[in-house]
Design an enzyme around this catalytic site. Structure first.
Site, PDB file in Angstrom:
ATOM      1  CG  HIS A 267     -16.113   6.650  -4.831  1.00 13.08           C
ATOM      2  ND1 HIS A 267     -15.824   5.350  -4.495  1.00 13.08           N
ATOM      3  CD2 HIS A 267     -14.958   7.173  -5.308  1.00 13.08           C
ATOM      4  CE1 HIS A 267     -14.558   5.087  -4.757  1.00 13.08           C
ATOM      5  NE2 HIS A 267     -14.003   6.185  -5.245  1.00 13.08           N
TER       6      HIS A 267
ATOM      7  CG  HIS B  58     -13.612   6.383 -10.120  1.00 16.95           C
ATOM      8  ND1 HIS B  58     -12.313   6.339 -10.591  1.00 16.95           N
ATOM      9  CD2 HIS B  58     -13.517   6.223  -8.771  1.00 16.95           C
ATOM     10  CE1 HIS B  58     -11.481   6.158  -9.586  1.00 16.95           C
ATOM     11  NE2 HIS B  58     -12.184   6.104  -8.465  1.00 16.95           N
TER      12      HIS B  58
HETATM   13  P1  5GP Z   1     -10.578   5.173  -5.966  1.00 17.55           P
HETATM   14  O1  5GP Z   1      -9.795   4.721  -4.763  1.00 17.55           O
HETATM   15  O2  5GP Z   1      -9.735   5.133  -7.216  1.00 17.55           O
HETATM   16  O3  5GP Z   1     -11.278   6.466  -5.769  1.00 17.55           O
HETATM   17  O4  5GP Z   1     -11.752   4.128  -6.120  1.00 17.55           O
HETATM   18  C1  5GP Z   1     -11.679   2.981  -6.904  1.00 17.55           C
HETATM   19  C2  5GP Z   1     -12.845   2.108  -6.487  1.00 17.55           C
HETATM   20  O5  5GP Z   1     -12.980   1.100  -7.478  1.00 17.55           O
HETATM   21  C3  5GP Z   1     -12.666   1.406  -5.141  1.00 17.55           C
HETATM   22  O6  5GP Z   1     -13.724   1.783  -4.264  1.00 17.55           O
HETATM   23  C4  5GP Z   1     -12.692  -0.073  -5.504  1.00 17.55           C
HETATM   24  O7  5GP Z   1     -13.382  -0.858  -4.536  1.00 17.55           O
HETATM   25  C5  5GP Z   1     -13.391  -0.090  -6.848  1.00 17.55           C
HETATM   26  N1  5GP Z   1     -12.983  -1.166  -7.712  1.00 17.55           N
HETATM   27  C6  5GP Z   1     -11.706  -1.527  -8.019  1.00 17.55           C
HETATM   28  N2  5GP Z   1     -11.697  -2.583  -8.868  1.00 17.55           N
HETATM   29  C7  5GP Z   1     -12.998  -2.877  -9.113  1.00 17.55           C
HETATM   30  C8  5GP Z   1     -13.631  -3.879  -9.920  1.00 17.55           C
HETATM   31  O8  5GP Z   1     -13.005  -4.700 -10.581  1.00 17.55           O
HETATM   32  N3  5GP Z   1     -14.998  -3.879  -9.915  1.00 17.55           N
HETATM   33  C9  5GP Z   1     -15.728  -2.986  -9.190  1.00 17.55           C
HETATM   34  N4  5GP Z   1     -17.065  -3.089  -9.260  1.00 17.55           N
HETATM   35  N5  5GP Z   1     -15.164  -2.038  -8.431  1.00 17.55           N
HETATM   36  C10 5GP Z   1     -13.814  -1.981  -8.390  1.00 17.55           C
END
Ligand code: 5GP
Ligand code: ZN
Length: 114
Positions: free
Chosen positions: A102, A100
């Site tokens: 951001h 993903h």
């Molecule tokens: P990472 O830390 O893996 O780069 O980012 C994962 C992101 O996914 C985090 O910013 C977190 O808030 C978001 N996230 C986790 N679970 C969910 C969910 O169930 N729905 C949405 N919309 N975002 C999520």
């Protein structure tokens, strides 16, 4: 993939606030926004991280960035600017093992992120 939060969002098993969708990519609002605009752009194919990008699947990166370029214009942050972040693996603090990007915007961001 079973037990992947983002695959469940793609399937509709977990609700999300969708911003954009086509056959290959989904863009939706982050559940825990860190900026006025905080969206996630993901491939519909389950790719765990940038480590799993290869010759066969790398066209999706091209497509995701085309989508981000369109969506940020639609959201009106193209002129003010934004930041695209990919966290990869343990040291990158990746918490969801589905690739993903951001996109943060809507305010002047801080730097450096480390
Ligand atoms: P990472 O830390 O893996 O780069 O980012 C994962 C992101 O996914 C985090 O910013 C977190 O808030 C978001 N996230 C986790 N679970 C969910 C969910 O169930 N729905 C949405 N919309 N975002 C999520
Ligand atoms: Zn997945």
């Amino acid at each position: 993939m079973d037990n992947c939060i983002f695959c469940k969002i793609i399937n509709g098993d977990i609700p999300s606030q969708k911003i954009y969708e086509d056959d290959k990519v989904l863009v939706f609002k982050d559940i825990n926004p860190e900026a006025p605009v905080h969206i996630l752009a993901i491939p519909k194919e389950h790719i765990e991280s940038v480590n799993e990008i290869n010759e066969e699947n790398s066209l999706i990166i091209n497509h995701i960035f085309l989508v981000i370029s369109k969506v940020t214009k639609d959201l009106g942050i193209d002129k003010t600017g934004y930041r695209i972040v990919n966290n990869c693996g343990k040291d990158g603090l990746q918490t969801v093992p589905h690739l993903h990007f951001h996109v943060f915007g809507g305010k002047t961001l801080k730097w450096p992120p480390v």
